[in-house]
Motif scaffolding. Structure first.
Motif, mmCIF file in Angstrom:
data_model
loop_
_atom_site.group_PDB
_atom_site.id
_atom_site.type_symbol
_atom_site.label_atom_id
_atom_site.label_comp_id
_atom_site.label_asym_id
_atom_site.label_seq_id
_atom_site.Cartn_x
_atom_site.Cartn_y
_atom_site.Cartn_z
ATOM 1 N N ARG A 51 0.839 -1.205 0.000
ATOM 2 C CA ARG A 51 0.000 0.000 0.000
ATOM 3 C C ARG A 51 0.864 1.240 0.000
ATOM 4 N NH1 ARG A 51 -3.158 -0.710 5.557
ATOM 5 N NH2 ARG A 51 -2.885 -2.837 4.924
ATOM 6 N N GLY A 52 0.210 2.358 -0.341
ATOM 7 C CA GLY A 52 0.883 3.647 -0.328
ATOM 8 C C GLY A 52 0.054 4.680 0.415
ATOM 9 N N PHE A 53 0.742 5.510 1.174
ATOM 10 C CA PHE A 53 0.122 6.615 1.883
ATOM 11 C C PHE A 53 0.620 7.913 1.255
ATOM 12 C CE2 PHE A 53 0.715 3.178 4.929
ATOM 13 C CZ PHE A 53 -0.493 3.112 5.604
ATOM 14 N N VAL A 54 -0.287 8.765 0.818
ATOM 15 C CA VAL A 54 0.094 10.105 0.393
ATOM 16 C C VAL A 54 -0.336 11.032 1.520
ATOM 17 C CG1 VAL A 54 -0.164 11.940 -1.313
ATOM 18 C CG2 VAL A 54 -0.097 9.550 -2.057
ATOM 19 N N THR A 55 0.648 11.471 2.284
ATOM 20 C CA THR A 55 0.386 12.277 3.476
ATOM 21 C C THR A 55 0.980 13.668 3.256
ATOM 22 O OG1 THR A 55 2.359 11.345 4.511
ATOM 23 C CG2 THR A 55 0.250 10.283 5.012
ATOM 24 N N MET A 64 -2.598 9.260 9.676
ATOM 25 C CA MET A 64 -2.387 8.032 8.918
ATOM 26 C C MET A 64 -1.115 7.281 9.305
ATOM 27 S SD MET A 64 -3.620 9.443 5.192
ATOM 28 C CE MET A 64 -3.485 7.895 4.340
ATOM 29 N N LEU A 65 -0.109 8.030 9.764
ATOM 30 C CA LEU A 65 1.191 7.406 10.029
ATOM 31 C C LEU A 65 1.607 7.478 11.491
ATOM 32 C CD1 LEU A 65 3.086 8.848 6.935
ATOM 33 C CD2 LEU A 65 2.069 6.566 7.157
ATOM 34 N N GLY A 66 0.867 8.240 12.287
ATOM 35 C CA GLY A 66 1.197 8.341 13.702
ATOM 36 C C GLY A 66 2.369 9.239 14.021
ATOM 37 N N VAL A 67 2.724 10.147 13.117
ATOM 38 C CA VAL A 67 3.799 11.095 13.413
ATOM 39 C C VAL A 67 3.259 12.069 14.468
ATOM 40 C CG1 VAL A 67 5.332 12.878 12.500
ATOM 41 C CG2 VAL A 67 4.762 10.888 11.084
ATOM 42 N N PRO A 68 3.904 12.167 15.625
ATOM 43 C CA PRO A 68 3.386 13.046 16.678
ATOM 44 C C PRO A 68 3.394 14.518 16.276
ATOM 45 C CG PRO A 68 4.998 11.494 17.569
ATOM 46 C CD PRO A 68 5.073 11.401 16.067
ATOM 47 N N GLY A 69 2.340 15.213 16.657
ATOM 48 C CA GLY A 69 2.228 16.635 16.349
ATOM 49 C C GLY A 69 3.366 17.451 16.922
ATOM 50 N N ALA A 73 5.850 19.955 14.987
ATOM 51 C CA ALA A 73 6.012 21.345 15.436
ATOM 52 C C ALA A 73 7.476 21.667 15.742
ATOM 53 C CB ALA A 73 5.144 21.592 16.672
ATOM 54 N N ASP A 74 8.175 20.746 16.375
ATOM 55 C CA ASP A 74 9.561 20.997 16.788
ATOM 56 C C ASP A 74 10.545 20.969 15.624
ATOM 57 O OD1 ASP A 74 8.659 21.193 19.396
ATOM 58 O OD2 ASP A 74 9.416 19.225 20.009
ATOM 59 N N TYR A 75 10.380 20.028 14.714
ATOM 60 C CA TYR A 75 11.354 19.840 13.632
ATOM 61 C C TYR A 75 10.862 20.317 12.272
ATOM 62 C CZ TYR A 75 13.788 16.896 16.997
ATOM 63 O OH TYR A 75 14.435 16.428 18.110
ATOM 64 N N GLY A 76 9.546 20.420 12.106
ATOM 65 C CA GLY A 76 8.966 20.741 10.810
ATOM 66 C C GLY A 76 8.759 19.478 10.006
ATOM 67 N N ALA A 77 7.828 19.548 9.074
ATOM 68 C CA ALA A 77 7.505 18.373 8.260
ATOM 69 C C ALA A 77 8.690 17.916 7.426
ATOM 70 C CB ALA A 77 6.312 18.675 7.358
ATOM 71 N N VAL A 78 9.515 18.852 6.984
ATOM 72 C CA VAL A 78 10.674 18.512 6.159
ATOM 73 C C VAL A 78 11.878 18.375 7.089
ATOM 74 C CG1 VAL A 78 12.119 19.192 4.214
ATOM 75 C CG2 VAL A 78 9.668 19.708 4.194
ATOM 76 N N SER A 79 12.043 17.165 7.605
ATOM 77 C CA SER A 79 13.125 16.909 8.558
ATOM 78 C C SER A 79 13.431 15.419 8.599
ATOM 79 C CB SER A 79 12.720 17.395 9.952
ATOM 80 O OG SER A 79 11.619 16.654 10.433
ATOM 81 N N GLU A 80 14.608 15.106 9.100
ATOM 82 C CA GLU A 80 14.991 13.707 9.241
ATOM 83 C C GLU A 80 14.078 12.949 10.201
ATOM 84 O OE1 GLU A 80 18.735 10.905 10.674
ATOM 85 O OE2 GLU A 80 19.126 12.998 10.127
ATOM 86 N N PRO A 81 13.777 13.509 11.398
ATOM 87 C CA PRO A 81 12.895 12.754 12.292
ATOM 88 C C PRO A 81 11.535 12.440 11.676
ATOM 89 C CG PRO A 81 13.931 14.567 13.480
ATOM 90 C CD PRO A 81 14.264 14.741 12.031
ATOM 91 N N VAL A 82 10.971 13.373 10.932
ATOM 92 C CA VAL A 82 9.659 13.138 10.324
ATOM 93 C C VAL A 82 9.758 12.094 9.218
ATOM 94 C CG1 VAL A 82 7.783 14.185 8.996
ATOM 95 C CG2 VAL A 82 8.676 15.341 11.033
ATOM 96 N N ARG A 84 11.859 9.642 9.021
ATOM 97 C CA ARG A 84 12.030 8.359 9.695
ATOM 98 C C ARG A 84 10.692 7.870 10.270
ATOM 99 N NH1 ARG A 84 17.167 6.611 11.145
ATOM 100 N NH2 ARG A 84 18.854 7.936 10.402
ATOM 101 N N MET A 85 9.963 8.778 10.905
ATOM 102 C CA MET A 85 8.679 8.391 11.504
ATOM 103 C C MET A 85 7.634 8.066 10.445
ATOM 104 S SD MET A 85 8.345 10.837 14.791
ATOM 105 C CE MET A 85 9.320 10.516 16.241
ATOM 106 N N MET A 86 7.719 8.709 9.295
ATOM 107 C CA MET A 86 6.815 8.361 8.196
ATOM 108 C C MET A 86 7.067 6.926 7.739
ATOM 109 S SD MET A 86 6.822 11.897 5.956
ATOM 110 C CE MET A 86 5.870 11.206 4.583
ATOM 111 N N ALA A 87 8.340 6.572 7.572
ATOM 112 C CA ALA A 87 8.673 5.205 7.146
ATOM 113 C C ALA A 87 8.231 4.197 8.199
ATOM 114 C CB ALA A 87 10.168 5.094 6.868
#
Length: 163
Positions: A51-55, A64-69, A73-82, A84-87
């Motif tokens: 399956r694929g998620f377009v988030t 959809m992916l459980g990335v904590p808000g 907020a702390d790192y921004g959507a365009v970041s390594e932690p996000v 990693r958490m998306m994967a």
């Protein structure tokens, strides 16, 4: 629709995954489903592509992916932690063994000094393995070119996790 080199790479990945009995999932933001589209453009991919998620929005990444808000907020959507958490979220919310997460600034607008157009984070998770990550700093080479570079990087990271 896709360059032959990317299509051939995707076919190789699908063949290898089928041989290894692995399933693949995607979590895409700036690529808007290009990795999923490439895989599903290949006949027989349903035996591997789970399956694929377009988030595209932050809310979708959370829901959809459980990335904590607070991480968004702390790192921004365009970041390594996000990325990693998306994967990891794609793995957790699918029946896949390998998942890739992609987030970036494709432009032409939306970039900042800290996160310029052409900045892309790609991460790939596999069950019981460390997540691998790559950051691309492509510059403002054009929206389509940025997205295609992100797609190619995602495919290569999936290959790394399959070894």
């Amino acid at each position: 629709m896709f360059p032959d080199r990317l299509r051939n790479l995707a076919m190789l990945i699908l063949d290898d995954a089928e041989q290894a009995r692995l399933k693949i999932a995607t979590a895409e933001s700036c690529t808007g489903g290009l990795v999923a589209a490439l895989f599903t453009d290949i006949p027989g991919s349903s035996s591997v592509f789970e399956r694929g998620f377009v988030t595209y929005s932050n809310k979708a990444k959370e829901e959809m992916l459980g990335v904590p808000g607070d991480v968004l907020a702390d790192y921004g959507a365009v970041s390594e932690p996000v990325a990693r958490m998306m994967a990891e979220g794609a793995l957790a919310n699918s029946r896949a063994n390998i998942a890739v997460g992609i987030t970036g600034v494709a432009g032409p607008g939306g970039g900042t000094k800290m996160k310029p157009v052409g900045l892309v984070h790609v991460a790939c998770a596999r069950e019981n393995r460390a997540v691998v990550h790559e950051v691309l700093q492509l510059g403002d080479i054009g929206r389509s070119a940025i997205r295609m570079e992100a797609l190619e990087t995602a495919l290569k990271l999936i290959q790394v996790q399959m070894r």
